[in-house]
Motif scaffolding. Structure first.
Motif, mmCIF file in Angstrom:
data_model
loop_
_atom_site.group_PDB
_atom_site.id
_atom_site.type_symbol
_atom_site.label_atom_id
_atom_site.label_comp_id
_atom_site.label_asym_id
_atom_site.label_seq_id
_atom_site.Cartn_x
_atom_site.Cartn_y
_atom_site.Cartn_z
ATOM 1 N N GLY A 240 0.803 -1.210 0.000
ATOM 2 C CA GLY A 240 0.000 0.000 0.000
ATOM 3 C C GLY A 240 0.838 1.264 0.000
ATOM 4 N N LEU A 241 0.176 2.378 0.216
ATOM 5 C CA LEU A 241 0.787 3.696 0.071
ATOM 6 C C LEU A 241 2.008 3.894 0.970
ATOM 7 N N LEU A 242 1.973 3.344 2.184
ATOM 8 C CA LEU A 242 3.077 3.530 3.127
ATOM 9 C C LEU A 242 4.261 2.609 2.838
ATOM 10 N N HIS A 243 4.102 1.741 1.861
ATOM 11 C CA HIS A 243 5.155 0.766 1.572
ATOM 12 C C HIS A 243 5.615 0.838 0.120
ATOM 13 N N ARG A 244 5.542 2.020 -0.469
ATOM 14 C CA ARG A 244 6.043 2.211 -1.829
ATOM 15 C C ARG A 244 7.565 2.357 -1.810
ATOM 16 N N ILE A 245 8.161 2.116 -2.954
ATOM 17 C CA ILE A 245 9.611 2.243 -3.077
ATOM 18 C C ILE A 245 10.010 3.713 -2.935
ATOM 19 N N PRO A 246 10.933 4.015 -2.015
ATOM 20 C CA PRO A 246 11.370 5.418 -1.878
ATOM 21 C C PRO A 246 12.189 5.848 -3.080
ATOM 22 N N ARG A 247 12.075 7.104 -3.400
ATOM 23 C CA ARG A 247 12.830 7.638 -4.524
ATOM 24 C C ARG A 247 14.299 7.759 -4.158
ATOM 25 N N PRO A 248 15.215 7.298 -5.016
ATOM 26 C CA PRO A 248 16.644 7.408 -4.695
ATOM 27 C C PRO A 248 17.028 8.850 -4.408
ATOM 28 N N ALA A 249 17.841 9.040 -3.370
ATOM 29 C CA ALA A 249 18.205 10.397 -2.944
ATOM 30 C C ALA A 249 19.456 10.899 -3.633
ATOM 31 N N THR A 250 20.320 9.993 -4.080
ATOM 32 C CA THR A 250 21.603 10.394 -4.640
ATOM 33 C C THR A 250 21.629 10.133 -6.129
ATOM 34 N N PRO A 251 21.868 11.150 -6.954
ATOM 35 C CA PRO A 251 21.954 10.933 -8.403
ATOM 36 C C PRO A 251 23.094 9.999 -8.742
ATOM 37 N N SER A 252 22.903 9.214 -9.798
ATOM 38 C CA SER A 252 23.951 8.325 -10.284
ATOM 39 C C SER A 252 23.974 8.400 -11.793
ATOM 40 N N GLY A 253 24.931 7.693 -12.401
ATOM 41 C CA GLY A 253 25.065 7.746 -13.847
ATOM 42 C C GLY A 253 23.967 7.020 -14.580
ATOM 43 N N ALA A 254 23.208 6.158 -13.883
ATOM 44 C CA ALA A 254 22.125 5.418 -14.525
ATOM 45 C C ALA A 254 20.951 5.385 -13.579
ATOM 46 N N ASP A 255 19.820 4.922 -14.064
ATOM 47 C CA ASP A 255 18.614 4.888 -13.251
ATOM 48 C C ASP A 255 18.472 3.586 -12.476
#
Length: 273
Positions: A240-255
């Motif tokens: 559910g909503l509280l268990h979604r994948i967090p957005r990566p905080a640190t940019p990297s060369g690929a996704d």
């Protein structure tokens, strides 16, 4: 990674979800399984067999458009790849994890697929010759779906009990998210539990993303009632909503992690390109 927490306004209602990326294929290292969606394809100005010399535009539902990209469908993608074999084709890709759009260029080719088929067939006797399947030009498997609902059906691994099947499989508490199994993506909370029930004392191959390491890996889980503890796999699962994948905080060369080839077929409307 990425600039905004909201969906890009130019996303169409339907896109092509990348499920598999074959090793050594033209798409290997450029597309990320389960996270990437193809939302547009650039029509080269000199496409062989094309009546128009001007590039089309991506017509996104809601009035938005991205100039230079044609609305993407499996049939149109296949047509453009066929007539541009050996020539670079531009693709617009939406990454559900970073929530951003990017442009890539791939060169459709069957050379990689033909070499792989020859290796697989070498030394394997066949009772009767079978008609050869048409090799994939990009080495990807796709399904059509709405990118706005990306990553809604993920399963967050919570507490993992000692000695449990979950621990034996290497699931990481609080950091792991189950995205899919070898049969394809999951679409509801109960579907994952039903899948576990259907694989009691049988291997269950899962695709698991770790948010701490920002990588995707394959895990083999053996659900069983004989391990000596509670439940079939011995771990808590959040949905559910509280268990979604967090957005990566640190940019990297690929996704994200571009893993090795996974040669499996998923049910439903999966197609190859």
């Amino acid at each position: 990674m990425g600039q905004s927490s909201s969906l890009p306004s130019s996303l169409p209602d339907l896109a092509l979800h990348v499920l598999r990326v074959a090793d050594h294929s033209p798409a290997s290292g450029h597309l990320e399984p389960f996270f990437d969606y193809l939302v547009g394809v650039e029509v080269p100005t000199s496409t062989p067999g094309s009546a128009s010399a001007a590039p089309a535009s991506l017509q996104a539902d809601g009035g938005g458009s991205v100039e230079g990209f044609a609305e993407l469908s499996p049939a149109e993608l296949g047509r453009i790849l066929e007539v541009n074999e050996g020539r670079k084709v531009g693709l617009k890709v939406y990454n559900a994890k970073s929530q951003r759009l990017r442009d890539i260029a791939l060169t459709p080719s069957r050379a990689w697929s033909e070499a792989a088929q020859q290796q697989e067939q070498h030394g394997v006797p066949q009772s009767s010759p079978s008609p050869p399947s048409k090799p994939s030009l990009l080495g990807i498997s796709l399904r059509a779906c709405n990118p706005a609902h990306a990553l809604e059906s993920v399963y967050h691994v919570l507490d993992v009990l000692e000695g449990s099947p979950a621990e034996m499989a290497g699931l990481v508490p609080w950091g792991d998210f189950v995205l899919a199994w070898s049969g394809g993506p999951l679409h509801s909370e109960n579907e994952f539990y039903n899948l576990i029930e259907a694989h009691v004392d049988k291997p269950l191959r899962l695709f698991v993303y770790n948010s701490d390491l920002d990588n995707l890996r394959e895990v083999v889980l053996y659900p069983t009632r004989q391990w000596g503890g509670e439940g079939l796999i011995g771990c808590g699962i959040g949905y559910g909503l509280l268990h979604r994948i967090p957005r990566p905080a640190t940019p990297s060369g690929a996704d994200g992690y571009f893993g090795p080839d996974v040669h499996r077929s998923a049910p439903g409307a999966e197609t190859t390109a």
